[in-house]
Design a protein around this motif. Structure first.
Motif, PDB file in Angstrom:
ATOM      1  N   UNK A 151       0.645  -1.529  -0.128  1.00  0.00           N
ATOM      2  CA  UNK A 151      -0.010   0.146  -0.234  1.00  0.00           C
ATOM      3  C   UNK A 151       0.473   1.312   0.006  1.00  0.00           C
ATOM      4  N   UNK A 152       2.239   1.172   0.780  1.00  0.00           N
ATOM      5  CA  UNK A 152       2.567   2.573   0.586  1.00  0.00           C
ATOM      6  C   UNK A 152       3.377   2.736  -0.680  1.00  0.00           C
ATOM      7  N   UNK A 153       4.040   3.565  -0.716  1.00  0.00           N
ATOM      8  CA  UNK A 153       5.086   4.280  -1.838  1.00  0.00           C
ATOM      9  C   UNK A 153       6.033   3.892  -1.519  1.00  0.00           C
ATOM     10  N   UNK A 154       6.730   3.358  -0.037  1.00  0.00           N
ATOM     11  CA  UNK A 154       8.034   3.098   0.389  1.00  0.00           C
ATOM     12  C   UNK A 154       8.284   2.048  -0.355  1.00  0.00           C
ATOM     13  N   UNK A 155       7.520   0.679   0.453  1.00  0.00           N
ATOM     14  CA  UNK A 155       7.278  -0.705  -0.613  1.00  0.00           C
ATOM     15  C   UNK A 155       7.275  -1.103  -2.125  1.00  0.00           C
ATOM     16  N   UNK A 156       6.329   0.350  -2.973  1.00  0.00           N
ATOM     17  CA  UNK A 156       6.127  -0.285  -4.101  1.00  0.00           C
ATOM     18  C   UNK A 156       8.102   0.551  -4.701  1.00  0.00           C
ATOM     19  N   UNK A 157       8.358   1.226  -4.085  1.00  0.00           N
ATOM     20  CA  UNK A 157       9.801   1.615  -4.850  1.00  0.00           C
ATOM     21  C   UNK A 157      10.712   0.729  -4.278  1.00  0.00           C
ATOM     22  N   UNK A 158      10.457   0.155  -3.232  1.00  0.00           N
ATOM     23  CA  UNK A 158      11.713  -0.876  -2.478  1.00  0.00           C
ATOM     24  C   UNK A 158      11.563  -1.955  -3.194  1.00  0.00           C
ATOM     25  N   UNK A 159       9.724  -2.771  -3.812  1.00  0.00           N
ATOM     26  CA  UNK A 159       9.837  -3.482  -5.014  1.00  0.00           C
ATOM     27  C   UNK A 159      10.285  -3.298  -6.256  1.00  0.00           C
ATOM     28  N   UNK A 160      10.454  -2.441  -6.414  1.00  0.00           N
ATOM     29  CA  UNK A 160      10.665  -2.406  -7.852  1.00  0.00           C
ATOM     30  C   UNK A 160      12.466  -2.115  -7.864  1.00  0.00           C
ATOM     31  N   UNK A 161      13.092  -1.234  -7.528  1.00  0.00           N
ATOM     32  CA  UNK A 161      14.537  -1.756  -6.700  1.00  0.00           C
ATOM     33  C   UNK A 161      14.555  -3.158  -6.853  1.00  0.00           C
ATOM     34  N   UNK A 162      13.703  -4.434  -6.090  1.00  0.00           N
ATOM     35  CA  UNK A 162      13.768  -5.669  -5.932  1.00  0.00           C
ATOM     36  C   UNK A 162      14.204  -6.283  -6.950  1.00  0.00           C
ATOM     37  N   UNK A 163      12.652  -5.454  -8.401  1.00  0.00           N
ATOM     38  CA  UNK A 163      13.214  -6.278  -8.972  1.00  0.00           C
ATOM     39  C   UNK A 163      13.827  -6.110 -10.466  1.00  0.00           C
ATOM     40  N   UNK A 164      14.184  -4.730 -10.967  1.00  0.00           N
ATOM     41  CA  UNK A 164      15.525  -3.837 -11.199  1.00  0.00           C
ATOM     42  C   UNK A 164      16.498  -5.090 -10.694  1.00  0.00           C
ATOM     43  N   UNK A 165      16.967  -4.931  -9.915  1.00  0.00           N
ATOM     44  CA  UNK A 165      18.634  -5.758  -9.565  1.00  0.00           C
ATOM     45  C   UNK A 165      18.130  -6.836 -10.270  1.00  0.00           C
ATOM     46  N   UNK A 166      16.919  -7.422  -9.905  1.00  0.00           N
ATOM     47  CA  UNK A 166      17.277  -9.207  -9.900  1.00  0.00           C
ATOM     48  C   UNK A 166      16.965  -8.315 -11.788  1.00  0.00           C
ATOM     49  N   UNK A 167      16.183  -7.968 -12.319  1.00  0.00           N
ATOM     50  CA  UNK A 167      16.584  -7.979 -13.858  1.00  0.00           C
ATOM     51  C   UNK A 167      18.429  -7.470 -14.343  1.00  0.00           C
ATOM     52  N   UNK A 168      18.551  -6.808 -14.067  1.00  0.00           N
ATOM     53  CA  UNK A 168      20.109  -6.221 -14.228  1.00  0.00           C
ATOM     54  C   UNK A 168      21.473  -7.601 -14.044  1.00  0.00           C
ATOM     55  N   UNK A 169      21.299  -8.335 -12.893  1.00  0.00           N
ATOM     56  CA  UNK A 169      21.466  -9.482 -13.006  1.00  0.00           C
ATOM     57  C   UNK A 169      21.700 -10.718 -13.707  1.00  0.00           C
ATOM     58  N   UNK A 170      20.124 -10.936 -14.401  1.00  0.00           N
ATOM     59  CA  UNK A 170      19.667 -12.177 -14.232  1.00  0.00           C
ATOM     60  C   UNK A 170      20.602 -13.194 -16.079  1.00  0.00           C
ATOM     61  N   UNK A 171      21.065 -11.862 -16.073  1.00  0.00           N
ATOM     62  CA  UNK A 171      21.952 -12.644 -17.926  1.00  0.00           C
ATOM     63  C   UNK A 171      23.630 -12.443 -17.474  1.00  0.00           C
TER      64      UNK A 171
END
Length: 129
Positions: A57-77
């Motif tokens: 629900x919070x903007x902070x939690x959404x930003x945290x999830x976006x950061x986590x997804x981007x880290x995984x995407x950056x590192x996946x290959x």
């Protein structure tokens, strides 16, 4: 996106991306350099937004999830260079390299296993072990 930015600035990450781009310079189709990594990040975020009905629900939690997804995407290959050089499957090599990079950028321990597991598994069983 604190950690995604730190990954992109990381010297080991940058050197591996440069190596992948050199090794795949003549590849006619999908290359696994920064444009591919960023495409995966953006697609992961879109899929998350479209397919996760109960989001934080919070903007902070959404930003945290976006950061986590981007880290995984950056590192996946990130293991592509190792696959070309040693024959080790890139998902397995990527998981190993991701752990090192995540440690260097101070990525939270609570998130590390999920990120590394996703990298290891992103190609199915071949990336195991």
């Amino acid at each position: 996106m604190r950690y995604a930015t730190e990954v992109m600035k990381n010297a080991l990450y940058q050197s591996i991306i440069e190596e992948i781009e050199k090794l795949e310079a003549d590849r006619p189709y999908c290359r696994h350099g920064m444009p591919h990594m960023m495409d995966v990040c953006r697609l992961a975020w879109i899929l998350y937004l479209e397919e996760t009905p109960e989001r934080p629900e919070s903007q902070e939690q959404m930003e945290e999830m976006k950061d986590r997804l981007f880290v995984t995407g950056l590192l996946h290959d990130i293991g592509r260079a190792s696959q070309y050089q040693t024959g080790e499957h890139h998902a397995a090599a990527g998981a190993r390299l991701a752990e090192e990079i995540l440690e260097q950028v101070g990525y939270p321990e609570a998130w590390k296993q999920e990120t590394v597991s996703a990298i290891r598994a992103h190609c199915g069983r071949r990336g195991q072990g």
